[in-house]
Design an enzyme around this catalytic site. Structure first.
Site, short mmCIF file in Angstrom:
data_model
loop_
_atom_site.label_atom_id
_atom_site.label_comp_id
_atom_site.label_asym_id
_atom_site.label_seq_id
_atom_site.Cartn_x
_atom_site.Cartn_y
_atom_site.Cartn_z
N TYR A 143 0.82 -1.22 0.00
CA TYR A 143 0.00 0.00 0.00
C TYR A 143 0.85 1.27 0.00
O TYR A 143 0.38 2.35 -0.34
CB TYR A 143 -0.95 0.03 1.19
CG TYR A 143 -2.05 -1.02 1.15
CD1 TYR A 143 -2.30 -1.75 0.00
CD2 TYR A 143 -2.84 -1.28 2.26
CE1 TYR A 143 -3.29 -2.71 -0.04
CE2 TYR A 143 -3.85 -2.24 2.22
CZ TYR A 143 -4.06 -2.96 1.07
OH TYR A 143 -5.05 -3.90 1.03
N LYS A 189 3.48 -15.27 2.06
CA LYS A 189 3.42 -16.00 0.78
C LYS A 189 4.86 -16.31 0.38
O LYS A 189 5.33 -15.93 -0.71
CB LYS A 189 2.67 -15.12 -0.25
CG LYS A 189 2.27 -15.84 -1.52
CD LYS A 189 1.18 -16.87 -1.34
CE LYS A 189 0.91 -17.57 -2.66
NZ LYS A 189 0.10 -18.77 -2.53
N ASP A 221 -3.03 -17.98 1.32
CA ASP A 221 -4.19 -18.64 0.71
C ASP A 221 -4.73 -19.74 1.62
O ASP A 221 -5.94 -19.89 1.81
CB ASP A 221 -3.86 -19.18 -0.69
CG ASP A 221 -2.48 -19.81 -0.79
OD1 ASP A 221 -1.69 -19.69 0.17
OD2 ASP A 221 -2.19 -20.45 -1.82
N ASP A 245 -5.25 -6.94 5.78
CA ASP A 245 -6.47 -6.22 5.38
C ASP A 245 -7.55 -7.23 5.00
O ASP A 245 -8.69 -7.18 5.47
CB ASP A 245 -6.12 -5.32 4.18
CG ASP A 245 -7.19 -4.30 3.89
OD1 ASP A 245 -8.18 -4.24 4.63
OD2 ASP A 245 -7.04 -3.57 2.88
N ASP A 249 -10.84 -8.84 7.51
CA ASP A 249 -12.24 -8.70 7.09
C ASP A 249 -12.93 -10.07 7.07
O ASP A 249 -14.08 -10.21 7.48
CB ASP A 249 -12.34 -8.05 5.71
CG ASP A 249 -12.52 -6.55 5.81
OD1 ASP A 249 -12.14 -5.99 6.86
OD2 ASP A 249 -13.03 -5.94 4.85
#
Ligand code: NAD
Length: 356
Positions: A143, A189, A221, A245, A249
């Site tokens: 980001y 990852k 994942d 993020d 959620d």
């Protein structure tokens, strides 16, 4: 002399003002009863700041926030500002204040209240007892990474973490794990990304200082899948900005409504305490928003920023009690509701309970 605290209040846009007003109502009820004094300083951010000053993050807000003991924040954004250039949009104000305040650690608890096990889209036996703390790195990663550019026929962003950034967020996660079940799952990852390889090696190094904490690693994942399959396996999840993020959620939905979950953004200086949801323009101004995530964020503020643990406990107990009694805002109306309440009625109920 009682304890005096200066609280920055950023209401923001959409449902922001409605939900923050309820949290302030509860804080006022508490402070009147518990011998501390809260002085509020209202500040502008996001769309409200754009309308007033032309920019999403006025200097006055940055300076004001830095002089407070903590900042209580609602939410920003909405369709009115969606067509502005990226750096002028409300969201860049939020990213900017996090960076300015050095709030590199975002703590997001995902708790399933016993009273709301039926509100989750997952089966009650899967979610009952879930109590996860997601520790998300907040001021680095893709980001913020440079270079970034949107060209005619391609666009790119950069995912970057320095070792120092990983060390400081890992330390936050290990300190929190020490106060909980002493288990950390670090999510990355590393099978594909070099930045994740560095992340993993660095977290392993930090772990050496916390021999009591059990550290495991998981690819993002798989973590997304495991959160839905068997969420109770997690205690603390440590992860980077973009993965955190998304995962937080997903974790939030275990609890049944995004309107329930608080967060704390802490780090180098003054912390920002805010619900995890956005400004919900679809229900703004109707008085039906669920204020519990913001009230719960006020509890985190009392606990983590001000050390007023007893007051924080009172809020947490009051929330559980109101849910147990069946008081629900519309988002939770389908789940064992005894009475459907407005945003401000829920604030009244919690403010009343914390005084008892
Ligand atoms: P959102 O979280 O605002 O809303 C998603 C859905 O959840 C909506 O249906 C909304 O009505 C519902 N919802 C959210 N909070 C609720 C509450 N307290 N009570 C009841 N229902 C609630 O996400 P979105 O719709 O993707 O984004 C809307 C705006 O918010 C956008 O401008 C976005 O950029 C902004 N946003 C801001 C933040 C922030 O300020 N931290 C975070 C996310 C999104």
């Amino acid at each position: 002399m009682g304890r005096n605290y200066k609280i920055g209040v950023i209401k923001g846009d959409g449902i922001g003002p409605e939900i923050v007003d309820e949290a302030v109502k509860v804080l006022d009820a508490l402070s009147a009863n518990m011998g501390f004094n809260l002085e509020y300083k209202e500040m502008l951010l996001g769309g409200a700041a754009i309308d007033e000053t032309g920019v999403p993050l006025p200097q006055e807000t940055i300076q004001g926030a830095k002089q407070c003991d903590a900042v209580l924040f609602g939410a920003i954004g909405g369709p009115k500002w969606d067509n502005l250039e990226r750096h002028l949009r409300p969201e860049s104000g939020l990213l900017g204040i996090r960076k300015e305040m050095g709030t590199f650690a975002n703590l997001r608890p995902a708790i399933v209240y016993d009273e709301l096990v039926n509100a989750s889209t997952l089966k009650p036996n899967v979610v009952k007892g879930v109590d996860i703390m997601v520790v998300r790195e907040l001021t680095g990663g893709i980001y913020f990474g440079q270079p970034r550019e949107l060209l005619e026929d391609r666009a790119y962003n950069t995912m970057i973490y320095t070792k120092e950034e990983v060390i400081r967020i890992a330390k936050v996660a290990f300190e929190i794990a020490m106060k909980r079940d002493k288990r950390i799952c670090s999510v990355d990852k590393a099978n594909v990304l070099e930045v994740s390889q560095l992340w993993r090696e660095t977290v392993e190094e930090v772990a050496k200082d916390y021999p009591e904490v059990e550290l495991t690693h998981m690819y993002v994942d798989n973590a997304a899948m495991q959160l839905i399959r068997e969420p109770k396996q997690f205690d603390v999840i440590l992860t980077g900005n973009i993965f955190g993020d998304i995962l937080s959620d997903a974790a939030s939905m275990l609890s049944g409504s995004i309107g329930l979950l608080p967060s704390a953004s802490t780090g180098l200086g003054v912390g920002i305490y805010e619900p995890i949801h956005g400004s919900a323009p679809d229900i703004a101004g109707q008085g039906i928003a669920n204020p519990l995530a913001t009230i719960s964020s006020a509890s985190m503020m009392l606990r983590y920023a001000l050390g007023e643990n007893e007051a924080a406990d009172k809020i947490d107990e009051a929330i559980k009690k109101s849910l147990a009694k069946g008081y629900r805002t519309g988002d939770l109306s389908a789940y064992d509701a005894v009475e459907i309440c407005s945003c401000s009625e829920i604030g009244d109920i919690i403010a009343n309970y914390v005084c008892r």
